[in-house]
Design an enzyme around this catalytic site. Structure first.
Site, PDB file in Angstrom:
ATOM      1  N   LYS A  96     -38.918 -78.177  23.755  1.00  0.00           N
ATOM      2  CA  LYS A  96     -37.857 -79.215  23.928  1.00  0.00           C
ATOM      3  C   LYS A  96     -38.272 -80.446  24.440  1.00  0.00           C
ATOM      4  O   LYS A  96     -38.841 -81.165  23.884  1.00  0.00           O
ATOM      5  CB  LYS A  96     -36.566 -78.751  24.603  1.00  0.00           C
ATOM      6  CG  LYS A  96     -36.032 -77.305  23.647  1.00  0.00           C
ATOM      7  CD  LYS A  96     -34.585 -76.822  24.076  1.00  0.00           C
ATOM      8  CE  LYS A  96     -33.731 -76.307  22.941  1.00  0.00           C
ATOM      9  NZ  LYS A  96     -33.734 -74.811  23.325  1.00  0.00           N
ATOM     10  N   ASP A 118     -38.976 -68.043  30.167  1.00  0.00           N
ATOM     11  CA  ASP A 118     -38.754 -68.804  29.242  1.00  0.00           C
ATOM     12  C   ASP A 118     -38.180 -70.170  29.634  1.00  0.00           C
ATOM     13  O   ASP A 118     -36.901 -69.916  29.958  1.00  0.00           O
ATOM     14  CB  ASP A 118     -37.851 -68.180  27.961  1.00  0.00           C
ATOM     15  CG  ASP A 118     -37.337 -69.198  26.767  1.00  0.00           C
ATOM     16  OD1 ASP A 118     -37.626 -70.436  27.109  1.00  0.00           O
ATOM     17  OD2 ASP A 118     -36.822 -68.793  25.753  1.00  0.00           O
ATOM     18  N   PHE A 169     -31.363 -65.590  25.011  1.00  0.00           N
ATOM     19  CA  PHE A 169     -31.455 -66.438  24.167  1.00  0.00           C
ATOM     20  C   PHE A 169     -33.071 -67.087  23.908  1.00  0.00           C
ATOM     21  O   PHE A 169     -33.426 -67.816  25.031  1.00  0.00           O
ATOM     22  CB  PHE A 169     -30.539 -67.742  23.887  1.00  0.00           C
ATOM     23  CG  PHE A 169     -31.037 -68.547  22.776  1.00  0.00           C
ATOM     24  CD1 PHE A 169     -30.236 -68.348  21.493  1.00  0.00           C
ATOM     25  CD2 PHE A 169     -31.825 -69.508  22.540  1.00  0.00           C
ATOM     26  CE1 PHE A 169     -30.697 -69.072  20.091  1.00  0.00           C
ATOM     27  CE2 PHE A 169     -32.042 -70.457  21.377  1.00  0.00           C
ATOM     28  CZ  PHE A 169     -31.507 -70.086  20.249  1.00  0.00           C
TER      29      PHE A 169
HETATM   30  C1  LIG Z   1     -33.962 -73.382  22.476  1.00  0.00           C
HETATM   31  C2  LIG Z   1     -34.260 -72.557  23.090  1.00  0.00           C
HETATM   32  C3  LIG Z   1     -35.419 -71.675  22.448  1.00  0.00           C
HETATM   33  C4  LIG Z   1     -35.746 -71.945  20.902  1.00  0.00           C
HETATM   34  O1  LIG Z   1     -36.326 -73.136  20.598  1.00  0.00           O
HETATM   35  P1  LIG Z   1     -36.559 -73.797  19.279  1.00  0.00           P
HETATM   36  O2  LIG Z   1     -37.305 -74.984  19.400  1.00  0.00           O
HETATM   37  O3  LIG Z   1     -35.021 -74.165  18.772  1.00  0.00           O
HETATM   38  O4  LIG Z   1     -37.254 -72.956  18.572  1.00  0.00           O
HETATM   39  C5  LIG Z   1     -36.023 -70.603  23.016  1.00  0.00           C
HETATM   40  N1  LIG Z   1     -35.552 -70.350  24.209  1.00  0.00           N
HETATM   41  C6  LIG Z   1     -34.682 -71.070  25.026  1.00  0.00           C
HETATM   42  C7  LIG Z   1     -34.479 -70.600  26.470  1.00  0.00           C
HETATM   43  C8  LIG Z   1     -33.943 -72.094  24.301  1.00  0.00           C
HETATM   44  O5  LIG Z   1     -33.138 -72.925  25.140  1.00  0.00           O
END
Ligand SMILES: *Cc1c(COP(=O)(O)O)cnc(C)c1O
Length: 402
Positions: A255, A226, A141
């Protein structure tokens, strides 16, 4: 418009139906708690998908936001502002990075990293034009943009949205042989979550990321972690990579970088990767704006100065041990690191959704993920008493609902 049912009905009527929230309408938050429009208090065990690690409405972040908003909020990058340099210094020092690219949402950070590593591949690695490949993983994700959902393996996330960009190769998460076999001379990068959050808090086998790090070095491949969800204290370390004793070449954070006040993300790089971007080749109207920088600086400051990362490690292992002590036929496995936890239910337990509904009735907001997992990720300021309180409710729901 006054009660919860009215708010929900209006959202249903006017909004796109791309979410299916629990039936709770929140109007206030403080620390680990949130309150709905009827005044009912809940313990937040989602933290807006780990964007409010610092707790709701942290007073110091709030103050930084208001003070900055009184002075100047947006300059664009056509001019310098007096907050960006300090943000660079803080985040570089705390994460050991050499270069920073500020963006807004997590998905934008991912897209930006993909652009940079492709260019790096052509200019520095000598990959033939338009041949760059990036290795990604099953059940990944990384956000919701076209570029990103194009290499998702979730049919719900990608179905109906094609055509997608080429240049991605998906291999099985956790399988180092599959990874090694996917490497070609055109491989410029590997993009991976050190812990797969949305997939249900999946931790790769011991040594997997270390071996991947070694292979990336050997083949001159950029390792992109990520850490948008796993980073900034969530797992009990500043970055989840520390558990694996590795260092990424590029780290993505978002985040909790703003403590939930504002969308702020960043690409952090300790190689020449970000150096390939020249003026005009990438940008964002809001990226690096002074309001975002002031908020992010305060959000990083309280994370460290208030001991939230250590608390995440301590309360996380206490919470996990407490969950493991619950005797229930509904539970298949407890997973997690720090306060990034999940209860995986047995397939015959009837799905995680009804457990989350029952937890909600008992004053806990948690979110089901991938049908059979309950994700547990409270703000990192949770106390031991609050964990005990939560464990009583989990015990009740996991033993009595099955
Ligand atoms: C939430 C998330 C994203 C995307 O972030 P957004 O601010 O919603 O675009 C990307 N990678 C990971 C691992 C995430 O948990």
């Amino acid at each position: 418009m006054a009660n919860a049912a009215d708010f929900i009905a209006t959202e249903q009527r006017l909004g796109a139906h791309n979410y299916k929230p629990l039936d709770v309408v929140l109007s206030r938050g403080e620390g680990v708690h949130v309150w709905d429009v009827d005044g009912k208090q809940y313990l937040d065990c989602l933290s807006a998908y780990s964007a409010v690690n610092q707790g709701h409405c942290h007073p110091k972040i709030f103050e930084a936001m208001v003070e900055q908003a009184k002075r100047i909020t947006l300059t664009s990058r056509a001019f310098h502002n007096d907050q960006l340099a300090g943000f660079y210094e803080d985040i570089a020092r705390l994460t050991g990075s050499h270069k920073v690219l500020p963006m807004n949402s997590g998905a934008e950070a991912v897209e930006s990293a993909i652009k940079a590593v492709r260019k790096w591949g052509y200019e520095q690695k000598g990959v033939e034009e338009n041949q760059a490949e990036i290795i990604v993983f099953s059940n990944n994700f990384h956000g919701r943009t076209i570029g990103v959902v194009g290499f998702s393996t979730d049919p719900v996330a990608r179905g109906g949205f094609g055509p997608f960009a080429p240049g991605f190769r998906v291999v099985k998460f956790g399988d180092i042989t599959a990874f090694e076999q996917a490497i070609t001379r055109n491989t410029v990068a590997v993009l991976i979550e050190p812990i797969q959050g949305e997939a249900g808090v999946i931790i790769p086998p011991a040594g997997y990321l270390k071996r991947m790090r070694a292979l990336c070095t050997e083949h001159n491949i950029t390792l992109i972690l990520d850490e948008i969800q796993s980073g900034l204290g969530r797992t009990g370390k500043m970055l989840a990579e520390e558990h694996e004793e590795i260092e990424a070449d590029v780290t993505l954070v978002g985040k909790a970088l703003s403590g939930g006040f504002y969308p702020v993300s960043a690409v952090l790089s300790n190689t020449e990767v970000l150096g390939v971007l020249q003026p005009g080749q990438h940008g964002s109207t809001f990226g690096g704006n002074p309001l975002a920088c002031a908020i992010a600086r305060a959000a990083l400051d309280v994370l460290v100065s208030e001991g939230m990362i250590e608390n995440s490690a301590e309360q996380g292992s206490y919470f996990k041990a407490g969950l493991e002590d619950i005797r229930s036929n509904a539970v298949k496995e407890i997973r997690g690191r720090g306060l990034m936890l999940a209860v995986e239910l047995q397939p015959e337990a009837g799905g995680a959704k009804k457990y989350c509904e029952a937890l909600k009735d008992r004053g806990i907001l948690a979110k089901d993920t991938h049908e059979h997992s309950i994700r547990i990720a409270p703000p990192l300021v949770i106390t031991r008493d609050q964990v005990d309180w939560a464990l009583e409710r989990f015990q009740d729901v996991l033993t009595n609902l099955h």
